[in-house]
Scaffold this motif. Structure first.
Motif, mmCIF file in Angstrom:
data_model
loop_
_atom_site.group_PDB
_atom_site.id
_atom_site.type_symbol
_atom_site.label_atom_id
_atom_site.label_comp_id
_atom_site.label_asym_id
_atom_site.label_seq_id
_atom_site.Cartn_x
_atom_site.Cartn_y
_atom_site.Cartn_z
ATOM 1 N N GLU A 170 -0.193 9.927 -4.705
ATOM 2 C CA GLU A 170 -1.336 9.123 -4.283
ATOM 3 C C GLU A 170 -2.487 9.375 -5.234
ATOM 4 O OE1 GLU A 170 -3.731 8.021 -0.184
ATOM 5 O OE2 GLU A 170 -2.843 10.017 -0.376
ATOM 6 N N SER A 171 -2.994 8.299 -5.824
ATOM 7 C CA SER A 171 -4.111 8.397 -6.778
ATOM 8 C C SER A 171 -3.834 9.426 -7.875
ATOM 9 C CB SER A 171 -5.407 8.752 -6.038
ATOM 10 O OG SER A 171 -5.697 7.793 -5.044
ATOM 11 N N GLY A 172 -2.597 9.434 -8.333
ATOM 12 C CA GLY A 172 -2.219 10.320 -9.420
ATOM 13 C C GLY A 172 -1.899 11.741 -9.009
ATOM 14 N N ASP A 185 0.817 -1.221 0.000
ATOM 15 C CA ASP A 185 0.000 0.000 0.000
ATOM 16 C C ASP A 185 0.843 1.261 0.000
ATOM 17 O OD1 ASP A 185 -2.750 -1.240 0.392
ATOM 18 O OD2 ASP A 185 -1.670 -2.061 2.108
ATOM 19 N N PRO A 205 -0.811 2.345 -4.165
ATOM 20 C CA PRO A 205 -1.709 3.424 -3.734
ATOM 21 C C PRO A 205 -0.981 4.680 -3.287
ATOM 22 C CG PRO A 205 -2.462 1.315 -2.881
ATOM 23 C CD PRO A 205 -1.119 1.070 -3.489
ATOM 24 N N LEU A 206 0.198 4.501 -2.651
ATOM 25 C CA LEU A 206 0.936 5.660 -2.148
ATOM 26 C C LEU A 206 2.429 5.414 -2.338
ATOM 27 C CD1 LEU A 206 1.118 8.375 -0.712
ATOM 28 C CD2 LEU A 206 0.789 7.183 1.465
ATOM 29 N N ASN A 240 -0.931 14.469 2.809
ATOM 30 C CA ASN A 240 0.421 14.076 2.438
ATOM 31 C C ASN A 240 1.420 15.216 2.601
ATOM 32 O OD1 ASN A 240 -0.190 11.420 1.855
ATOM 33 N ND2 ASN A 240 -0.643 11.830 -0.290
ATOM 34 N N PRO A 244 1.492 4.422 -10.605
ATOM 35 C CA PRO A 244 0.208 3.751 -10.850
ATOM 36 C C PRO A 244 0.090 2.369 -10.219
ATOM 37 C CG PRO A 244 1.160 4.636 -12.889
ATOM 38 C CD PRO A 244 2.238 4.655 -11.850
#
Length: 332
Positions: A258-260, A213, A243-244, A297, A240
């Motif tokens: 995170e998530s792009g 993760d 997740p992080l 973040n 990609p």
């Protein structure tokens, strides 16, 4: 999901650091490459120690350093690591306990001694050259993993350095399965480029399978893991897949994707870089403390930068200043 008992449970090496300040000529005489970490056997550990001169002894280990920093910031932490029944093993467990980190594994008889890292700190620029004898750490058995402890932690942190030996690798694989079944997060610090070279297939398989993760790496490690020519290409390839993704850039700060969505922070100012030992470990301590508190973040990266700046300003891989005070309002 049950309320977590711990914020972070880590599996890593039980290592005691033996530090000495040296000039670069020492490295040449000993045939060592400045800034690298190598594994050595017990005989080499003893012979190199004899040449080091005055030393400073302090508990270390990458994941253990991270937990100490996180505990100083208020996180609830537990360490899973194998020591021998010897003086260095007692030092390792004692030093964790006094910093608020519990250690879960009983010592083994000292057929193999507790692990140590001979850290040679360059007097020119603070760069560290590490020579690690894993000792008892490489015999952490799978049955040392307590299912309730792993399932009761917000984050399971795995130390890449420990992926080499068969027993602790099996222990970490068991812990991953427990954490994922419990819906907890798994963080991997790849630790060093040589770890990636030795275990690229395993690390890539875990990432591709969605078992990781949070992935921690520095620029060199990210490039090696992605098989890319430069760090930006590596970030584009790795982000990609996890997740992080958290990547440190040395004096240029750090990034989280995170998530792009990418977030960057600058490094904190340091009057003088004395010893870079533990910089990445303490960065992870700050970041993970922010993460388990649900901070954005940007704030978690800032916490990481504050902790890293503290530890590189003195000899040794663990903080000597009050990290909570340094963090100020970042902790909320």
């Amino acid at each position: 999901m049950d309320q977590p008992t711990y914020d972070i449970v880590a599996i890593g090496n039980a290592i005691v650091d033996v530090l000495a300040t040296i000039d670069d000529a020492f490295l040449t005489r000993e045939g060592l490459t400045k800034g690298q970490m190598q594994l050595i056997d017990q005989a080499r550990a003893k012979s190199l120690y004899q040449e080091m001169g005055e030393t400073q002894v302090t508990s270390g280990g990458s994941a253990a350093n991270t937990l100490v920093g996180a505990a100083m910031l208020g996180a609830r932490c537990r360490m899973i690591a194998q020591v021998a029944d010897d003086q260095l093993g007692e030092i390792f467990v004692h030093d964790l306990r006094v910093q608020g980190v519990t250690c879960a594994v009983p010592p083994r008889e000292p057929v193999v001694e507790t692990g140590r890292c001979l850290v040679l700190v360059s007097e020119e620029d603070g760069e560290r050259t590490m020579n690690t004898f894993l000792g008892a750490a490489q015999f952490l058995p799978p049955d040392a993993i307590d299912e309730a402890e792993i399932a009761g932690a917000k984050v399971l942190l795995l130390e890449g350095y420990l992926w080499d030996p068969a027993e602790p690798r099996a222990a970490m694989q068991r812990a991953i399965r427990i954490a994922r079944a419990a819906g907890r997060k798994v963080a991997l610090g790849v630790s060093a480029t040589f770890c990636i070279m030795n275990h690229h297939a395993d690390f890539t398989a875990m990432i591709d399978a969605g078992e990781i993760d949070i992935l921690f790496a520095n620029e060199e490690e990210a490039v090696a893991l992605a098989g890319s020519a430069d760090v930006e290409t590596a970030l584009a390839a790795l982000a990609p897949k996890v997740p992080l993704l958290v990547v440190t850039h040395g004096a240029r700060g750090a990034s989280a994707i995170e998530s792009g969505v990418r977030t960057d922070v600058a490094a904190e100012p340091v009057a003088k870089v004395v010893d870079t030992t533990g910089a990445g470990d303490l960065f992870a301590a700050g970041f993970l403390t922010g993460y388990v508190r649900g901070l954005p973040n940007a704030a978690s990266l800032k916490l990481g930068a504050v902790c890293a700046a503290e530890v590189i300003g003195h000899v040794g891989a663990r903080p000597v200043a009050d990290l909570k005070a340094l963090a100020g309002g970042l902790l909320g």
